[in-house]
Design a protein around this motif. Sequence first.
Motif, PDB file in Angstrom:
ATOM      1  N   LYS A   1       0.791  -1.144  -0.160  1.00 15.37           N
ATOM      2  CA  LYS A   1      -0.021  -0.091   0.102  1.00 15.37           C
ATOM      3  C   LYS A   1       1.067   1.168  -0.017  1.00 15.37           C
ATOM      4  CE  LYS A   1      -4.305  -1.440   0.346  1.00 15.37           C
ATOM      5  NZ  LYS A   1      -5.436  -1.095  -0.726  1.00 15.37           N
ATOM      6  N   LYS A   2       2.039   1.161   0.519  1.00 19.41           N
ATOM      7  CA  LYS A   2       2.803   2.343   0.570  1.00 19.41           C
ATOM      8  C   LYS A   2       4.308   1.983   0.982  1.00 19.41           C
ATOM      9  CE  LYS A   2       2.925   7.343   2.472  1.00 19.41           C
ATOM     10  NZ  LYS A   2       4.167   7.310   2.823  1.00 19.41           N
TER      11      LYS A   2
ATOM     12  N   GLU B   1       7.824   3.282   2.808  1.00 20.16           N
ATOM     13  CA  GLU B   1       8.489   4.186   3.564  1.00 20.16           C
ATOM     14  C   GLU B   1       9.805   3.608   3.890  1.00 20.16           C
ATOM     15  OE1 GLU B   1       5.624   4.225   6.852  1.00 20.16           O
ATOM     16  OE2 GLU B   1       4.304   5.142   5.639  1.00 20.16           O
TER      17      GLU B   1
ATOM     18  N   LYS C   1      13.931   7.548   5.935  1.00 20.10           N
ATOM     19  CA  LYS C   1      13.708   8.561   4.934  1.00 20.10           C
ATOM     20  C   LYS C   1      13.494   8.093   3.649  1.00 20.10           C
ATOM     21  CE  LYS C   1      14.161  11.278   8.572  1.00 20.10           C
ATOM     22  NZ  LYS C   1      12.964  11.854   9.133  1.00 20.10           N
ATOM     23  N   LEU C   2      12.708   8.574   2.760  1.00 20.33           N
ATOM     24  CA  LEU C   2      12.643   8.121   1.498  1.00 20.33           C
ATOM     25  C   LEU C   2      12.382   9.333   0.431  1.00 20.33           C
ATOM     26  CD1 LEU C   2      12.735   5.504  -0.126  1.00 20.33           C
ATOM     27  CD2 LEU C   2      10.218   5.438   0.059  1.00 20.33           C
ATOM     28  N   CYS C   3      12.971   9.414  -0.802  1.00 19.29           N
ATOM     29  CA  CYS C   3      12.615  10.368  -1.706  1.00 19.29           C
ATOM     30  C   CYS C   3      11.504  10.445  -2.169  1.00 19.29           C
ATOM     31  CB  CYS C   3      13.883  10.721  -2.491  1.00 19.29           C
ATOM     32  SG  CYS C   3      14.059   9.498  -3.882  1.00 19.29           S
ATOM     33  N   THR C   4      11.394  11.366  -3.208  1.00 17.50           N
ATOM     34  CA  THR C   4      10.040  11.605  -3.849  1.00 17.50           C
ATOM     35  C   THR C   4       9.742  10.445  -4.694  1.00 17.50           C
ATOM     36  OG1 THR C   4       8.675  13.167  -4.658  1.00 17.50           O
ATOM     37  CG2 THR C   4      10.719  13.210  -5.606  1.00 17.50           C
TER      38      THR C   4
ATOM     39  N   GLN D   1       9.041   7.104  -3.188  1.00 13.67           N
ATOM     40  CA  GLN D   1       7.741   6.975  -2.549  1.00 13.67           C
ATOM     41  C   GLN D   1       6.743   6.608  -3.769  1.00 13.67           C
ATOM     42  OE1 GLN D   1       6.350   7.820   0.405  1.00 13.67           O
ATOM     43  NE2 GLN D   1       8.360   8.904   1.397  1.00 13.67           N
ATOM     44  N   ALA D   2       7.064   7.020  -4.994  1.00 11.36           N
ATOM     45  CA  ALA D   2       6.418   6.607  -6.287  1.00 11.36           C
ATOM     46  C   ALA D   2       6.604   5.680  -6.780  1.00 11.36           C
ATOM     47  CB  ALA D   2       6.817   7.869  -7.549  1.00 11.36           C
TER      48      ALA D   2
ATOM     49  N   GLU E   1       4.154   2.607  -7.792  1.00 11.15           N
ATOM     50  CA  GLU E   1       3.410   2.369  -9.154  1.00 11.15           C
ATOM     51  C   GLU E   1       3.990   1.627 -10.306  1.00 11.15           C
ATOM     52  OE1 GLU E   1       0.857   6.712  -9.307  1.00 11.15           O
ATOM     53  OE2 GLU E   1       2.695   6.613 -10.449  1.00 11.15           O
TER      54      GLU E   1
ATOM     55  N   LEU F   1       2.590   9.812 -10.858  1.00 12.76           N
ATOM     56  CA  LEU F   1       3.086  10.479  -9.505  1.00 12.76           C
ATOM     57  C   LEU F   1       4.105  11.349  -9.978  1.00 12.76           C
ATOM     58  CD1 LEU F   1       2.766   8.041  -6.455  1.00 12.76           C
ATOM     59  CD2 LEU F   1       1.756  10.130  -6.823  1.00 12.76           C
TER      60      LEU F   1
ATOM     61  N   LEU G   1       4.429  15.721 -10.443  1.00 15.60           N
ATOM     62  CA  LEU G   1       5.153  16.083  -9.366  1.00 15.60           C
ATOM     63  C   LEU G   1       5.886  17.688  -9.736  1.00 15.60           C
ATOM     64  CD1 LEU G   1       6.650  15.631  -6.581  1.00 15.60           C
ATOM     65  CD2 LEU G   1       8.528  15.074  -8.049  1.00 15.60           C
TER      66      LEU G   1
END
Lengths: 715, 228
Positions: free
Chosen positions: A85-86, A88, A99-102, A105-106, A109, A583, A587
């Motif tokens: 689902k996500k 992290e 932490k995770l960069c943009t 996170q994408a 997909e 995503l 951005l």
Amino acid sequence: MNRRSFIKFSALTGTSATLASCGNPEYHLIRFIPEDRLVAGIAVWKPSICPLCSAGCGLTVRVMEGDAEVIRDGKLGVTKMGLAKKLEGDPQNPINQGKLCTRGQAAMEVTYHPDRLGHPLKRAGSRGDGKFEEITWDQAMAELTGKLDALAAAGNQKSLAILTRPQRGARGAVLAEFANRFGAAAPLAFEFFGNDVIRRANEMSFGKAQLPTLDLAESQFVISFGADFLGTWNSPVAQNVGYGQMRQGRPGMRGKFVQVEYRMSQSGANADEWVPVKPGTEGVLALGIANAIMKQGTRKASDAGHAGTLVDGWMTGLADHTPQEVEKKTGVTAARIERLAKEFSGQKPAVAIIAGAAVAQTNGLFNALAVNALNALVGSVETAGGIYFTPQPANLGTGTNFAKNGEIGAGAQVLFVDGANPVFASPKAWKVKEAISAVPYIVSFGNFIDETSVMADLILPDHSFLESWVQSAPESGAKTAVSMMAPPVMRPLHDTRATGDVLLEVSKKLAKPLNMPWQKFEDAVKEQPGGNAGRSPLPKPAPAQAAKYAEPQFDGDAGQYGFHFLPYPSIAFLDGSLAHLPLLQELPDPMSSAIWSSWVEINMQTADKMGIRQGDLVEITSSQGSIRVPAFPSPGIAPDVIAMPVGQGHENYTRYASGRGANPIEILAPVKEPETGSLAWAATRVKIAKAADADGRLVLFAGSLRDYPPEGMHR
Amino acid sequence: MTHRWGMAVDLDRCTGCEACVTACRTENNVRIAGPEESAKGRSIAWIRVERYYEGDFPDVRVKFRPVMCQQCDAAPCEPVCPTYASHHSEEGLNAQIYNRCIGTRYCANACPYNVRFFNFGNPVWDRPLDLPLNPDVSVREVGVVEKCTFCTQRISAGKDQAKAEGRELRDGEIKPACVQSCPTSALVFGDLNDPESAVSMLSRSSRGTKLMDDLGTQPKVTYLKKEY
């Protein structure tokens, strides 16, 4: 049974009763055995590794039960299964530290992309027209083994070529071992924004052919020559973590940050001091600073040790590179150079970084050697607040064997393409498309149709990283060696197979089996990388001749082609390999707020003079061809430079990226850095002309930079 | 003791990397508008990174500023709502009840921070891109205004967890998606009613400012200015 487990139990049975009595009749059938550890509505967390760049950040993936349409044994059905689902950041991981960069996170997909390939495909039309038919895995494997057997029967094993992307770990190791045992050449890794020059310079200066780990958290003074270390270069998450610490993590201490570059990058936008220089003169500026430091008497030339001896004139105090001389070449005033020298040598620890356009010039290696020497001069190598070289495991697969131009596919009978897309990411002048077209049989292992895999005769789609065993041993990002692996997070959505397993199976099915050391890909993953994980002193580098400063050479006559052309890695798409993710398409770019667009950055005053306004279509012409893109006038770029993010301009890369914008790589001249042979991608000159008023389809999230309200925008 | 949720944003740490933007989108099922709708200004982002250019070449400076709902104590969006869809929660959040919203957009007009977004159409996820949607967050349909919630689903989950373990909430235990992802730790979230919490201490920093403080909105987000 205590009270809690009773409630849990009744909740469970209650849910199934409700499910059974209503809803879509399709969903009544549980056609595949569901995962029993999952409770509806309750999330579990599983580890994985982000595959989108070589940084290798550790993930924790949120998994919950859901209904998915999946393919099993060639049949489509609905099943309850664990769904990621996500994504992290993994708090335990020493690189990204939770932490995770943009982009990371994408990465979600990638797995759920509507245009992801779900079955083996065989070419049905003529090569490159995108017509494929579905075949079964049995047919696909028979086809592949047949082709390889034919090669072996003809004694022509050498004509199997493998083109992959940089990967550090088991997947690369299986590819390499397959090539080795079959008798083919070692796989070549292709990356457009390669780091060959930096690796070579570090090998010459410090005996380590690898990217440095930046210990920013401890730094007092950071000077970066063109490195977009907060956006796209090296290990961005680790570097951002360190940067935050450097700025505000130490009470009463705030590190200073100076960025040297001629187009303001996202990293440069954060600098206390932004120092524009003439393209290709970054190394001279570093030597000017070194000269001033030596003259100020705080360090002497011999402090730089071996790294210093690699720069011509270093041992005699760089007499040719006085701040006054350097001012003429770089455009940075002598007074500023002297002040930077004072700060750089006075603040301890201070570190210099080089990457990006500064090494993508014909004199890129010299620039890197100069910055290395500067680091050595102030003693910032393998010390707190400086650069480190992360200890490396031994068996890394294709970690270090990078493709150069002309090598790609030439002369091969069978070509394996594994996720690399050189047809998109190489200058037209390299004629990669022609070279690949000439290969009689192409097999692609990618998840998507792109400009390269569309030419394949056979496509054997891989699992996504979430559906597969993953392993990685990152080159940089942490002071200690890092090696990680993780089992699949979820079951496959489609009829795909892990490429490692496909190769291992093929190796058994060949007429002369290859006897690979692993039965399954899983075995290769579980084999821990070998080598010395502990820190050891740097090896003694081989003696080499001192490098002398040479003026950077540019393609295109300065009179005819008045602008330097800078393609740069986009924060969303890197080299374009991520343009298929919606995503990231939506951005907003940090510097322009552009979404779903291509654009070219041009100095505001220059644009004014040429009558170019934001959104106007501009034609950019190099000696190699021309492209049209909307203009984005910006103050953060030198008057004789235009810059364009790489990533858009795909002809054929899923519904989200195809036919959107333009590809700056197309018009690059095939200029090389002579020592490493890698592409000097910042060494092309162009001319520009306004093509039309404002119909460039430039979409900005936030409107223009300075006028408010922006024209034609309502929010 | 009730909570009063707030955030501190250290602009000296923020690098404009936009990790928060995608983290928020994936956590909160924020839809992708697509190129055509985006060109009409209909792209939705509960958190965005603003950029401010200062000066001209070669003396240029840029400041990044992540902007999300400021969760004002005197929120202009709340009194204008005819259906009480925008209201003040007990924990100080400017909450939005989607199924009360009738789409007058008064709240979005009243908000000085431009952080309320109207859904001009039903959201579309090309299948199977709908599979990773977060079941803890409702999907907003056409005609509804949506906004940052400080990840209210994470706040509830954190409180439930603490209650189940029979203890008080720990400072920093609850992290909205943006805070969790922020690589430089520029974003800090916590309880402003706890004077010892990290966010309270940062909010009292001499570097702290509130966005458009002069409007009297009393935001609960504090921006710590960039130092040079």
